[in-house]
Design an enzyme around this catalytic site. Structure first.
Site, PDB file in Angstrom:
ATOM      1  N   ASP A  18       0.719  -1.225  -0.133  1.00  0.00           N
ATOM      2  CA  ASP A  18      -0.169  -0.108   0.089  1.00  0.00           C
ATOM      3  C   ASP A  18       0.892   1.413  -0.077  1.00  0.00           C
ATOM      4  OD1 ASP A  18      -2.317   1.325  -0.169  1.00  0.00           O
ATOM      5  OD2 ASP A  18      -2.753   1.234   2.320  1.00  0.00           O
ATOM      6  N   HIS A  35       2.169   3.314  -9.174  1.00  0.00           N
ATOM      7  CA  HIS A  35       2.020   1.932  -9.309  1.00  0.00           C
ATOM      8  C   HIS A  35       3.239   1.540 -10.233  1.00  0.00           C
ATOM      9  CE1 HIS A  35      -1.697   2.287  -7.732  1.00  0.00           C
ATOM     10  NE2 HIS A  35      -2.242   2.999  -8.898  1.00  0.00           N
ATOM     11  N   LEU A 129      11.001 -20.308  -5.086  1.00  0.00           N
ATOM     12  CA  LEU A 129      10.129 -19.502  -4.554  1.00  0.00           C
ATOM     13  C   LEU A 129       8.862 -19.446  -5.580  1.00  0.00           C
ATOM     14  CD1 LEU A 129       9.191 -16.999  -2.697  1.00  0.00           C
ATOM     15  CD2 LEU A 129      10.228 -15.543  -4.584  1.00  0.00           C
TER      16      LEU A 129
END
Ligand code: FPP
Length: 246
Positions: A18, A35, A129
């Site tokens: 955020d 963004h 991962l």
């Protein structure tokens, strides 16, 4: 060596990324610039997670509620996320990582869906991962969908309602094949869960930082992990019980 040093890195880290908009505003830029910079943070934190031996990294990229943002921002985010994932795919393959998506991606434009599916297929054999991108995701959407599916099976006689356990519910969530997160990180300072993995974070340790996501550094990520490694996880038991069972 102290006890703390012996505690392992979290197997599953989930992140609420955020603060992109506030980061941009503070610099006098458009929200989309936040963004865009956020994607660079995704790149460095994914790389760091892989090097540190984290097995699952779940990133909250776009919530069900984000569809209500101005159309221009929704379009920009959709494009950015699908292009970023496509751009990162060769690096994920090189790092033996796997990309998976959770969420209602049928709401995405067809072309963007295909791009995501291509990236998932290309990384499907990764054994390092697993990067789980939560897209068009919300916990209530996911839990409602699970209830519907369990009820359908019960009505069809495939499940006896008396045998339903929390494991049954977990197995019907979008995250069925992952362990629950051990550590939940939220950047941008807000103390809330925002409809993210509500069922799965029941016993997660929570780390909130005021840092906006585009500024979240590898050093701060490592601090969050070190902080996790110092905490005592009791899962409802007492300290004495935990220490006795070591
Ligand atoms: C929250 O910031 C962030 C988002 C809604 C989008 C996060 C998306 C990315 C970082 C893009 C890349 C993702 C991947 C996985 C490639 P906000 O806009 O709510 O910020 P604010 O709270 O400051 O307004």
């Amino acid at each position: 060596m102290s006890d703390n040093a012996l505690k392992p890195v979290p197997a599953h880290v989930a992140i609420i990324m955020d603060g992109n908009g506030r980061w941009a505003k503070a610099k006098g830029l458009e929200r989309s610039a936040g963004h865009f910079e956020g994607v660079n943070a995704v790149h460095r934190i994914t790389e760091a997670a892989s090097h540190l031996g984290v097995k699952y990294l779940t990133l909250y990229a776009f919530s069900t509620e984000n569809w209500n943002r101005p159309q221009e921002e929704v379009d920009a985010l959709l494009n950015l996320i699908s292009f970023a994932l496509e751009r990162e795919t060769p690096g994920l393959i090189a790092n033996n990582a796997r990309l998976e998506i959770i969420g209602d991606i049928d709401r995405m434009p067809e072309e963007a869906q295909q791009r995501l599916r291509r990236s998932m297929a290309a990384t499907a054999h990764g054994t390092g991962l697993t990067v789980v991108v939560a897209f068009s995701y919300s916990s209530r959407w996911e839990i409602t969908r699970a209830c519907r599916e369990i009820a359908r099976k019960a009505a069809a006689g495939e499940i006896d309602p008396e045998t339903i356990t929390d494991e049954t519910v977990s197995q019907h969530l979008a995250t069925a094949s992952y362990p629950d997160p051990d550590l939940l990180i939220r950047t941008g300072g807000d103390m809330r869960l925002s409809n993210f993995l509500l069922w799965q974070v029941a016993y997660a340790e929570i780390f909130v930082t005021d840092t906006y996501w585009p500024d979240f550094s590898v050093d701060e990520f490592k601090s969050a992990i070190d902080n996790f490694r110092c905490r005592e996880r009791r899962f409802g038991r007492t300290s004495e019980q935990i220490n006795h069972s070591l």
